[in-house]
Design a protein around this motif. Structure first.
Motif, PDB file in Angstrom:
ATOM      1  N   CYS A   1      37.659 -57.399  37.262  1.00  0.00           N
ATOM      2  CA  CYS A   1      36.844 -56.188  37.408  1.00  0.00           C
ATOM      3  C   CYS A   1      37.707 -54.935  37.387  1.00  0.00           C
ATOM      4  O   CYS A   1      37.353 -53.926  36.760  1.00  0.00           O
ATOM      5  CB  CYS A   1      36.035 -56.241  38.704  1.00  0.00           C
ATOM      6  SG  CYS A   1      34.760 -57.506  38.722  1.00  0.00           S
ATOM      7  N   LEU A   2      38.834 -54.981  38.071  1.00  0.00           N
ATOM      8  CA  LEU A   2      39.758 -53.848  38.065  1.00  0.00           C
ATOM      9  C   LEU A   2      40.277 -53.579  36.654  1.00  0.00           C
ATOM     10  O   LEU A   2      40.335 -52.433  36.201  1.00  0.00           O
ATOM     11  CB  LEU A   2      40.935 -54.130  39.006  1.00  0.00           C
ATOM     12  CG  LEU A   2      40.674 -53.978  40.503  1.00  0.00           C
ATOM     13  CD1 LEU A   2      41.819 -54.602  41.303  1.00  0.00           C
ATOM     14  CD2 LEU A   2      40.525 -52.506  40.866  1.00  0.00           C
ATOM     15  N   GLN A   3      40.628 -54.643  35.962  1.00  0.00           N
ATOM     16  CA  GLN A   3      41.160 -54.510  34.603  1.00  0.00           C
ATOM     17  C   GLN A   3      40.148 -53.872  33.656  1.00  0.00           C
ATOM     18  O   GLN A   3      40.499 -53.034  32.816  1.00  0.00           O
ATOM     19  CB  GLN A   3      41.563 -55.883  34.076  1.00  0.00           C
ATOM     20  CG  GLN A   3      42.052 -55.886  32.630  1.00  0.00           C
ATOM     21  CD  GLN A   3      42.202 -57.292  32.063  1.00  0.00           C
ATOM     22  OE1 GLN A   3      42.210 -58.272  32.811  1.00  0.00           O
ATOM     23  NE2 GLN A   3      42.296 -57.402  30.753  1.00  0.00           N
ATOM     24  N   LEU A   4      38.880 -54.260  33.809  1.00  0.00           N
ATOM     25  CA  LEU A   4      37.851 -53.798  32.876  1.00  0.00           C
ATOM     26  C   LEU A   4      37.196 -52.486  33.301  1.00  0.00           C
ATOM     27  O   LEU A   4      36.432 -51.911  32.530  1.00  0.00           O
ATOM     28  CB  LEU A   4      36.777 -54.882  32.717  1.00  0.00           C
ATOM     29  CG  LEU A   4      37.240 -56.175  32.027  1.00  0.00           C
ATOM     30  CD1 LEU A   4      36.120 -57.196  31.975  1.00  0.00           C
ATOM     31  CD2 LEU A   4      37.761 -55.882  30.615  1.00  0.00           C
ATOM     32  N   GLY A   5      37.490 -52.015  34.499  1.00  0.00           N
ATOM     33  CA  GLY A   5      36.964 -50.733  34.925  1.00  0.00           C
ATOM     34  C   GLY A   5      35.625 -50.770  35.626  1.00  0.00           C
ATOM     35  O   GLY A   5      34.903 -49.761  35.648  1.00  0.00           O
ATOM     36  N   SER A   6      35.286 -51.899  36.234  1.00  0.00           N
ATOM     37  CA  SER A   6      34.059 -51.957  37.043  1.00  0.00           C
ATOM     38  C   SER A   6      34.170 -50.927  38.168  1.00  0.00           C
ATOM     39  O   SER A   6      35.242 -50.721  38.741  1.00  0.00           O
ATOM     40  CB  SER A   6      33.866 -53.355  37.623  1.00  0.00           C
ATOM     41  OG  SER A   6      32.674 -53.438  38.377  1.00  0.00           O
TER      42      SER A   6
END
Length: 216
Positions: A88-93
Motif C-alpha cells: 500500500c505504501l509503495q502504490l500510494g494508498s
C-alpha cells in the motif's frame, strides 16, 4: 455541511468505482471478497484503483485482512498483513483498514506493529470493533485514539439490527470519542438513508456498498 461530507464507497474490485466517483463518493474502501466481509485486494486492482481515484481527487483506504473468519491472527498472518501494508505504501494508498483482536480485546501487540508499519498512513480500525463487549468498545476508543488511529468503522450493534436501531449506541460512541477519533457508521447505509444518518448522528462521514446511487 454537504461540502464536507465524505461518502465512503466500499468496493471489492474496480468495476463500479468510476460510477461511484461520478455519483459523489469521495473515498473508496477497496477490498476483495465482500462475501466474507472483505480481504486484501490484489496488487493490480489496488494500483489501478489508486491511479483512477487520485485523478479524481478521491482517496483510497485499502483493506488489510488475509482471510475471512475471526480477527485473531497468527504470527505468519500478521507478517502477511505487514507485507500488504508495504504494498500500500509503495502504490500510494492513502490509508489502510485493519483490525486485530485477542479474545474480547484489541491485540495490542499486533495492532501496534501494523500501525508502525503503516508509516503515517491514515488507519481505520474496521468492524472487528463490533465484536468487542460494550464496555470494551469505550476502552478501545481510548486505546485507538492514543495510538494514532484515524477512525473506527462500526455498525453500532448487532448486524441483525438496522443502522437506525443502533443510533442510540452510535450516539454514545460519538459523544465518548469527543473528536479524538472519528466514528464512521457503516453497514445498512445506502443512498436512500445516508442523509438521515448524517443528520441524526451529526457526523460528516458514512460508509457503505450502496452509499451512492450508481447509474444503471
Amino acid at each position: 455541511m454537504e461540502s464536507h461530507v465524505i461518502k465512503e464507497f466500499c468496493a471489492e474490485n474496480l468495476t463500479n468505482i468510476p460510477a461511484a466517483i461520478k455519483a459523489g463518493a469521495k473515498r473508496i474502501e477497496l477490498c476483495d471478497n465482500l462475501a466474507v466481509g472483505g480481504t486484501t485486494p490484489s496488487y493490480g486492482v489496488l494500483k489501478k484503483t489508486i491511479e483512477l481515484a487520485h485523478q479524481a481527487d478521491v482517496t483510497v483506504m485499502t483493506m488489510i485482512r488475509p482471510r475471512g473468519g475471526n480477527f485473531a491472527y497468527c504470527k505468519a498472518e500478521i507478517e502477511m498483513m505487514a507485507n500488504d501494508i508495504q504494498m500500500c505504501l509503495q502504490l500510494g494508498s492513502d490509508g489502510v483498514v485493519l483490525g486485530c483482536l485477542k479474545k474480547d480485546w484489541i491485540d495490542e501487540d499486533a495492532t501496534s506493529y501494523l500501525i508502525n508499519k503503516s508509516a503515517g498512513m491514515a488507519i481505520t480500525f474496521h468492524m472487528a470493533f463490533d465484536e468487542l463487549s460494550i464496555e470494551n468498545q469505550f476502552r478501545a476508543i481510548d486505546w485507538l485514539a492514543a495510538n494514532k488511529v484515524s477512525r473506527i468503522l462500526t455498525h453500532g450493534g448487532s448486524p441483525e439490527c438496522s443502522i437506525e436501531e443502533n443510533f442510540p449506541h452510535l450516539k454514545d460512541l460519538i459523544e465518548y470519542a469527543a473528536n479524538r477519533i472519528i466514528i464512521l457508521p457503516g453497514a445498512g447505509i445506502t443512498y436512500h438513508n445516508v442523509e438521515n444518518v448524517l443528520d441524526v448522528l451529526q457526523v460528516d462521514e458514512a460508509h457503505g456498498t450502496k452509499i451512492v446511487k450508481l447509474s444503471s
